[in-house]
Enzyme design. Structure first.
Site, mmCIF file in Angstrom:
data_model
loop_
_atom_site.group_PDB
_atom_site.id
_atom_site.type_symbol
_atom_site.label_atom_id
_atom_site.label_comp_id
_atom_site.label_asym_id
_atom_site.label_seq_id
_atom_site.Cartn_x
_atom_site.Cartn_y
_atom_site.Cartn_z
ATOM 1 N N ARG A 46 -15.959 -28.251 28.544
ATOM 2 C CA ARG A 46 -17.306 -28.666 28.749
ATOM 3 C C ARG A 46 -16.926 -29.295 30.359
ATOM 4 N NH1 ARG A 46 -14.143 -32.289 30.748
ATOM 5 N NH2 ARG A 46 -16.268 -33.835 31.136
ATOM 6 N N GLY A 47 -18.282 -29.810 30.801
ATOM 7 C CA GLY A 47 -17.411 -30.420 32.340
ATOM 8 C C GLY A 47 -18.833 -28.928 32.882
ATOM 9 N N ALA A 48 -18.679 -29.277 34.038
ATOM 10 C CA ALA A 48 -20.175 -27.734 34.688
ATOM 11 C C ALA A 48 -19.180 -27.168 35.464
ATOM 12 C CB ALA A 48 -21.320 -28.934 35.431
ATOM 13 N N ASP A 237 -24.020 -33.074 36.768
ATOM 14 C CA ASP A 237 -24.408 -31.298 36.126
ATOM 15 C C ASP A 237 -25.356 -29.973 36.404
ATOM 16 O OD1 ASP A 237 -23.407 -33.318 34.087
ATOM 17 O OD2 ASP A 237 -22.662 -31.161 33.647
HETATM 18 O O1 MRU Z 1 -21.219 -33.206 28.381
HETATM 19 P P1 MRU Z 1 -20.066 -32.681 28.900
HETATM 20 O O2 MRU Z 1 -18.543 -33.374 28.883
HETATM 21 O O3 MRU Z 1 -19.749 -31.345 29.783
HETATM 22 O O4 MRU Z 1 -20.510 -33.318 30.466
HETATM 23 C C1 MRU Z 1 -19.930 -33.599 31.736
HETATM 24 C C2 MRU Z 1 -20.822 -34.337 33.089
HETATM 25 O O5 MRU Z 1 -21.161 -34.583 32.276
HETATM 26 C C3 MRU Z 1 -19.672 -34.758 33.861
HETATM 27 O O6 MRU Z 1 -19.840 -35.755 34.551
HETATM 28 C C4 MRU Z 1 -20.630 -33.281 35.018
HETATM 29 O O7 MRU Z 1 -19.901 -32.044 33.991
HETATM 30 C C5 MRU Z 1 -19.317 -33.321 36.428
HETATM 31 S S1 MRU Z 1 -17.843 -32.152 35.767
HETATM 32 C C6 MRU Z 1 -16.933 -32.173 37.163
#
Ligand code: MRU
Length: 346
Positions: A46-48, A237
């Site tokens: 997860r994480g963009a 994201d």
């Molecule tokens: O649902 P997730 O864990 O994928 O959400 C992640 C986030 O909201 C992060 O802050 C975002 O992706 C930035 S990661 C560098």
């Protein structure tokens, strides 16, 4: 310990299973686009930026899987792979950015044999991974300059090495500040309901001996009112063309509080997270996840049975609440449509 969130190993993609961290650190193996899409959907990764990198490998894996088929079957199979990956999660634009980049590479070598195409796509996925770490380090250097020595910095969710190919965006800023000799400390919001702050950000910071204090999300206002927060740095994201920022649910609340307390609110944002096709934050698709995540955690449920539940996974912080966007090209203060256009034009 250097966290390798994703790695290419023995002709397969391996990803740290982020659902079970920090209780266990385990890699899961992936061989197909469909399995990578499932890994994204179920939050193994997860994480963009990490979603973007894994999707790129998903495309390469599919090409390797189909490389002995006829050109027609190869093309058909690849299209299915792209479609399945694109349907895995809706909000992080890095997913679509990576798929578009892989498609362009494919189009550039489309007359070659499936084997040659597969090798070219794999090389591109490796490049996207390496580039992500380089970009995070550049962002880190720009962001570190904004933090004063001794700063107490609040962050929400996990925008760390685990959310990227390595180093991190917001946590990359913290790593770069520490590397530059600044003594900073981090306040990590727990980040209900998936607990990315408590499980992932806290774990990453503890691993690196960067001082970190965990709070529940509803404590942020109190901490700010007490004068215990000097800055906020979060990831994102998707950033719309007018500078509105989509990030993990609860970020908007933190931004409003930061404004109320005159605390700078920074967003670490690689250019791949900026979506010029979306005019403002209200058009950013917001993922609604399973009610089970709000009911409790894993197998423990504490909510009253039968209660109606909402679980939007992201919210939008209007650009006017953003002090600055930290990008690999530098910091854009008070981002707006003009500032974003100028940034993207290079
Ligand atoms: O649902 P997730 O864990 O994928 O959400 C992640 C986030 O909201 C992060 O802050 C975002 O992706 C930035 S990661 C560098």
């Amino acid at each position: 310990m250097k966290v390798e969130t994703l790695r290419w190993f023995n002709n397969r993609l391996e990803m740290v299973d982020q659902r079970i961290l920090p209780a266990a650190f385990e890699y899961l193996s992936y061989y197909t686009a469909a399995s990578v899409a499932e890994g994204i959907r179920s939050m193994v990764v997860r994480g963009a930026p990490a979603i973007g990198v894994s999707a790129a490998y998903g495309v390469a894996l599919e090409a390797l899987r189909l490389q002995d088929k006829s050109a027609v079957e190869f093309k058909e199979g690849m299209e299915v792979g792209f479609t399945v990956l694109a349907a895995s999660r809706p909000t992080a634009v890095n997913l679509f950015w990576a798929l578009q980049r892989m498609r362009k590479v494919w189009e550039g070598v489309v007359t070659q044999s499936p084997q040659e195409i597969a090798q070219r796509l794999l090389a591109e996925a490796h490049e996207i991974l390496a580039e992500d770490i380089r970009i995070n380090k550049a962002m880190g250097a720009h962001g570190a300059a904004l933090l004063k020595d001794g700063a107490r910095v609040l962050t929400h969710c996990n925008a760390g090495a685990l959310a990227t190919a390595g180093w991190g965006t917001a946590l990359g800023v913290f790593r770069s500040a520490v590397e530059a000799g600044k003594k900073i400390s981090i306040i990590a919001d727990e980040t209900r309901p998936f607990l990315q702050g408590a499980r992932l950000t806290a774990w990453e910071m503890v691993q690196e001996n960067i001082p970190v204090t965990l709070i529940t999300d509803n404590m942020a206002g109190y901490m700010m009112a007490q004068g215990e927060v000097d800055a906020v740095v979060v990831g994102t994201d998707r950033v719309a063309a007018n500078g509105d920022v989509a990030n993990k649910i609860g970020t908007y609340m933190v931004a409003v509080l930061a404004k109320r307390h005159n605390i700078p609110f920074y967003v670490a944002c690689p250019l791949s997270t900026i979506d010029l096709n979306i005019a403002s934050g209200k058009d950013i698709p917001i993922e609604e996840r399973s009610a089970d995540e709000v009911k409790g955690f894993r197998d423990t449920h504490w909510a009253a049975e039968g209660v109606k539940i909402r679980n939007p996974a992201f919210d939008v912080t209007p650009a006017e609440l953003v002090t600055g966007l930290i990008t690999e090209r530098g910091v854009v203060l008070q981002p707006d449509a003009q500032g974003i256009r100028k940034l993207m034009a290079g």
